[in-house]
Scaffold this active site. Structure first.
Site, mmCIF file in Angstrom:
data_model
loop_
_atom_site.group_PDB
_atom_site.id
_atom_site.type_symbol
_atom_site.label_atom_id
_atom_site.label_comp_id
_atom_site.label_asym_id
_atom_site.label_seq_id
_atom_site.Cartn_x
_atom_site.Cartn_y
_atom_site.Cartn_z
ATOM 1 C CD GLU A 1 -1.333 4.797 4.635
ATOM 2 O OE1 GLU A 1 -0.885 5.416 5.412
ATOM 3 O OE2 GLU A 1 -2.173 3.719 5.029
ATOM 4 C CB CYS B 1 -5.361 -1.321 -1.512
ATOM 5 S SG CYS B 1 -6.509 -0.667 -0.693
ATOM 6 C CB CYS C 1 -10.973 -2.354 0.222
ATOM 7 S SG CYS C 1 -10.249 -1.852 -1.510
ATOM 8 C CB CYS D 1 -8.563 -4.435 -3.847
ATOM 9 S SG CYS D 1 -7.501 -3.431 -3.452
ATOM 10 C CD GLU E 1 -5.414 -5.707 -1.325
ATOM 11 O OE1 GLU E 1 -4.847 -4.784 -1.165
ATOM 12 O OE2 GLU E 1 -6.030 -6.296 -0.532
ATOM 13 C CG ASN F 1 -0.553 -0.441 2.633
ATOM 14 O OD1 ASN F 1 0.553 -0.926 2.553
ATOM 15 N ND2 ASN F 1 -1.190 0.378 3.435
HETATM 16 N N1 THU Z 1 -5.157 -1.474 2.384
HETATM 17 C C1 THU Z 1 -4.815 -2.264 1.582
HETATM 18 O O1 THU Z 1 -3.656 -2.189 1.147
HETATM 19 N N2 THU Z 1 -5.310 -3.411 1.249
HETATM 20 C C2 THU Z 1 -6.690 -3.656 1.452
HETATM 21 O O2 THU Z 1 -7.431 -4.794 1.214
HETATM 22 C C3 THU Z 1 -7.262 -2.978 2.695
HETATM 23 C C4 THU Z 1 -6.548 -1.769 2.953
HETATM 24 C C5 THU Z 1 -4.442 -0.494 2.666
HETATM 25 C C6 THU Z 1 -5.067 0.862 2.537
HETATM 26 C C7 THU Z 1 -4.498 1.832 3.432
HETATM 27 O O3 THU Z 1 -3.055 2.420 3.256
HETATM 28 C C8 THU Z 1 -4.483 0.813 4.763
HETATM 29 O O4 THU Z 1 -4.439 -0.485 4.288
HETATM 30 C C9 THU Z 1 -5.370 1.365 5.694
HETATM 31 O O5 THU Z 1 -6.818 1.021 5.197
#
Ligand code: THU
Length: 163
Positions: free
Chosen positions: A63, A72, A111, A114, A74, A61
């Site tokens: 940010e 994310c 999520c 994704c 994925e 991920n």
């Molecule tokens: N996140 C992911 O990378 N994948 C997921 O399936 C759920 C959430 C990340 C997004 C964000 O950077 C952090 O987790 C918190 O939501």
């Protein structure tokens, strides 16, 4: 009114029960967490994709101070993978998460965005993409295809012209 139900199927394993190749893929996803850029959530996610030719792609991920601009793990992994190998089928994606600040005591569930993004490539290649999700206590949850993770998925047929 008629009440309906949708069943989803998944398998659960202990890490040791996985094949060497899947165990290695999960390890690569855990390794990929290290390069996550997650200063806002402190929640580091790793994804590792196994292609049909044996190549492994990883992502994590990323940010952003403007929160919705981040992405994310994925999607970072699958978009990079498709950008560089558009014609090689994806066999498996392994996903895991860790945090120094948050106690993660459930399986890492991708999520909705994704799931939809992963489904796009499953649909494009017309062959299932297996999804391995890391759970607590060495548990791994296996979905045999992305569609099982997203009942009533929005499908590109919905975009076909009818007139
Ligand atoms: N996140 C992911 O990378 N994948 C997921 O399936 C759920 C959430 C990340 C997004 C964000 O950077 C952090 O987790 C918190 O939501």
């Amino acid at each position: 009114m008629k009440e309906n139900q949708i069943q989803i199927h998944y398998n659960t394993y202990q890490c040791e029960e996985l094949s060497e190749s899947y165990k290695n893929l999960m390890d690569r996803s855990i390794e990929a967490q290290h390069n996550a850029y997650a200063p806002y959530s402190n929640f580091k996610v790793g994804a590792a994709i196994l292609l049909e030719d044996g190549t492994i792609f990883t992502g994590n991920n990323q940010e952003n101070a403007a929160f919705p601009s981040g992405l994310c793990a994925e999607r970072v992994a699958i978009f990079a993978c498709s950008a560089q190998n558009p014609n090689i089928n994806i066999k498996v994606i392994a996903i895991s998460a860790n945090s120094e600040k948050i106690d993660i005591n459930t399986v890492l569930a991708p999520c909705g965005s994704c799931r939809q993004a992963m489904y796009e490539y499953e649909s494009k290649q017309n062959a299932p993409i297996k999804v391995l999700l890391k759970g607590p206590d060495n548990e791994v949850v296996e979905f045999l295809c992305v569609a099982d993770l997203l009942p009533l998925v929005f499908h590109c047929d919905g975009l076909k012209k009818v007139r």
